[in-house]
Design an enzyme around this catalytic site. Structure first.
Site, mmCIF file in Angstrom:
data_model
loop_
_atom_site.group_PDB
_atom_site.id
_atom_site.type_symbol
_atom_site.label_atom_id
_atom_site.label_comp_id
_atom_site.label_asym_id
_atom_site.label_seq_id
_atom_site.Cartn_x
_atom_site.Cartn_y
_atom_site.Cartn_z
ATOM 1 N N VAL A 31 4.722 7.976 12.443
ATOM 2 C CA VAL A 31 3.717 8.432 13.431
ATOM 3 C C VAL A 31 2.781 9.431 12.755
ATOM 4 O O VAL A 31 3.227 10.381 12.113
ATOM 5 C CB VAL A 31 4.383 9.125 14.640
ATOM 6 C CG1 VAL A 31 3.330 9.564 15.658
ATOM 7 C CG2 VAL A 31 5.403 8.222 15.298
ATOM 8 N N THR A 53 0.832 -1.213 0.000
ATOM 9 C CA THR A 53 0.000 0.000 0.000
ATOM 10 C C THR A 53 0.865 1.261 0.000
ATOM 11 O O THR A 53 0.677 2.155 -0.840
ATOM 12 C CB THR A 53 -0.912 0.004 1.253
ATOM 13 O OG1 THR A 53 -1.611 -1.235 1.291
ATOM 14 C CG2 THR A 53 -1.901 1.141 1.225
ATOM 15 N N LYS A 106 3.900 4.253 18.558
ATOM 16 C CA LYS A 106 3.965 5.651 18.089
ATOM 17 C C LYS A 106 4.245 6.607 19.247
ATOM 18 O O LYS A 106 5.054 7.533 19.103
ATOM 19 C CB LYS A 106 2.665 6.012 17.362
ATOM 20 C CG LYS A 106 2.517 5.269 16.026
ATOM 21 C CD LYS A 106 1.128 5.448 15.454
ATOM 22 C CE LYS A 106 0.975 4.772 14.099
ATOM 23 N NZ LYS A 106 -0.427 4.692 13.664
ATOM 24 N N GLY A 157 -7.873 0.226 3.825
ATOM 25 C CA GLY A 157 -6.404 0.191 3.888
ATOM 26 C C GLY A 157 -5.830 0.898 5.107
ATOM 27 O O GLY A 157 -4.657 1.266 5.110
ATOM 28 N N ILE A 171 0.586 13.465 8.873
ATOM 29 C CA ILE A 171 0.718 14.670 9.711
ATOM 30 C C ILE A 171 2.183 14.935 10.031
ATOM 31 O O ILE A 171 2.880 14.042 10.509
ATOM 32 C CB ILE A 171 -0.012 14.498 11.073
ATOM 33 C CG1 ILE A 171 -1.464 14.077 10.856
ATOM 34 C CG2 ILE A 171 0.073 15.756 11.910
ATOM 35 C CD1 ILE A 171 -2.183 13.709 12.146
#
Ligand code: HSE
Length: 406
Positions: free
Chosen positions: A127, A11, A200, A182, A131
């Site tokens: 993480v 992916t 994370k 996904g 973002i």
């Protein structure tokens, strides 16, 4: 031209190919040079795929090719990713990864290896998906002592909780939808049991405090025990249930870290972070509060962060971007000493039950919701986890316990 190799054509790997192709021209300008994919390592063949000529099955082809300056690891899992990444760094190649397991486990060592060789080991996508949070912690918030990081760091669980709350979906249907889109890990237990968020927050804490925070030390609880009845109570309180990953420095000294579902109200900055979105709240001692928000999972958002790292590595060939993450272990506060208010549901609502609760907890705030009968729900005053556990062992018929952040 800067040649790169991608390890893993799943992916994220195919997302990286797509981003480099869609935004090739602007990426070239920003990187100062053309980024060219020379190889893609995968076990499978991809007949008919535009990239089929670039597929290789032997890592040594990539390692031995001195034209390859940047290796992008998007395979996931610790092995063989760890071995391949180390070999790439030993061969003088910078490495970009989206692999939180690898970074949480070996981040300090791999950063050191990169530093010693004037290379880079970058992991923005590990993480918060798309973002920006790693780079802000390393570069924009360096004037601050970080006091708290609290994030909704797992898109799959946030999606599940949102769908259960907003659409009345049951847990399994919501999980299946997240998998179809996904978002979920290959083994979704990593999402729903909180392990993904745990890795994370271990990474963010290590960067924020500059020392190794071992994910094994972080108290972790997933969302599998959250029921539709809990959600009904949350609604009745004007609250939402979110899976929080937190690390908090208390009294300027001790850090505690935990992953657990919490009840929050609209006054909390992460209240409106719904669906697959992630949100990360950071409190610094001089900047105050800052928030980061965006798509926390999915092919293109994650690939966007990976490609941004490729651009950064291309701009810093032969120059290490300094990152402070010592391998010295940060000893976390014993979670038993941490205090919270707790929302608790128990079987029965007779006077005897209420008297027992009041004897064990003192004064509590009673919570009711119209459509649930035959049980008693309440919020305790702030007590230590250890105290809660001691009381729990004396209390029969516990249906649910959720930490409260309001
Ligand atoms: N399974 C992860 C999530 C993918 O749902 O957030 C992104 O790390």
């Amino acid at each position: 031209m800067i040649n790169i190799a991608i390890l893993g054509y799943g992916t994220i790997g195919s997302g990286v190919v797509e981003v480099l192709s869609t935004n090739g021209e602007s990426i070239k300008k920003r990187a100062g040079d053309q980024i060219d994919i020379k190889y893609i390592l995968d076990l499978k063949e991809f007949p008919g795929d535009p990239m089929m000529e670039k597929i290789v099955h032997d890592i040594n082809i990539i390692l031995e090719d001195s034209d390859v300056m940047i290796v992008v690891e998007v395979m996931g899992g610790v092995e063989p990713a760890y071995t391949f990444v180390k070999q790439a760094l030993l061969k003088g190649k910078s490495v970009i990864t989206s692999n939180k397991e690898l970074v949480a486990t070996h981040g300090a060592e791999l950063l050191d290896m990169a530093k010693e060789r004037n290379l880079n080991f970058l992991f923005e996508a590990s993480v918060g998906g798309g973002i920006p949070i790693i780079r802000p912690l390393n570069q924009s918030l360096t004037a601050d002592e970080i006091v708290e990081i609290t994030g909704i760091l797992n898109g799959t669980t946030n999606y599940i909780l949102s769908r259960m709350s907003e659409d009345g979906l049951d847990f399994n249907t919501a999980l299946q939808n997240a998998q179809k889109m996904g978002y979920a890990e290959r083994n979704p237990a990593a999402d729903i049991e909180g392990h993904d968020a745990c890795r994370k927050i271990a990474i963010l804490s290590s960067l924020a405090f500059g020392m190794q925070v071992d994910f094994e030390d972080i108290y972790t609880e997933g969302i599998t025990k959250i029921t539709d009845t809990d959600i009904r109570y949350a609604k009745a309180m004007g609250a939402r249930i979110k899976l929080f990953a937190s690390s908090v420095k208390e009294n300027d000294k001790h850090v505690y870290a935990m992953v657990a579902p919490v009840l929050i109200k609209a006054s909390h900055p992460l209240y409106s972070v719904n669906d697959v979105f992630n949100g990360i709240f950071v409190r610094g001692n001089v900047i105050g509060d800052v928030m980061f928000y965006g798509s926390g999972a999915g092919k293109l958002p994650t690939a966007s962060a990976v490609v941004a790292d490729i651009v950064d590595a291309a701009k810093h060939l032969n120059k290490n971007i300094w990152t402070i993450w010592s391998s010295k272990k940060l000893e976390l506060t014993d979670i038993n000493q941490v205090q919270h208010r707790f929302f608790i549901r128990v079987e029965g609502n007779s006077l005897t039950v209420k008297e027992q609760i009041s004897k064990l907890f003192g004064e509590v705030e009673e919570i009711t919701t119209e459509d649930v009968v035959g049980e008693y729900a309440f919020i305790t005053s702030s007590i230590a986890e250890q105290e809660l556990n001691e009381i729990k062992s004396k209390l029969n018929g516990i249906l649910s316990v959720i930490r409260v952040r309001f």
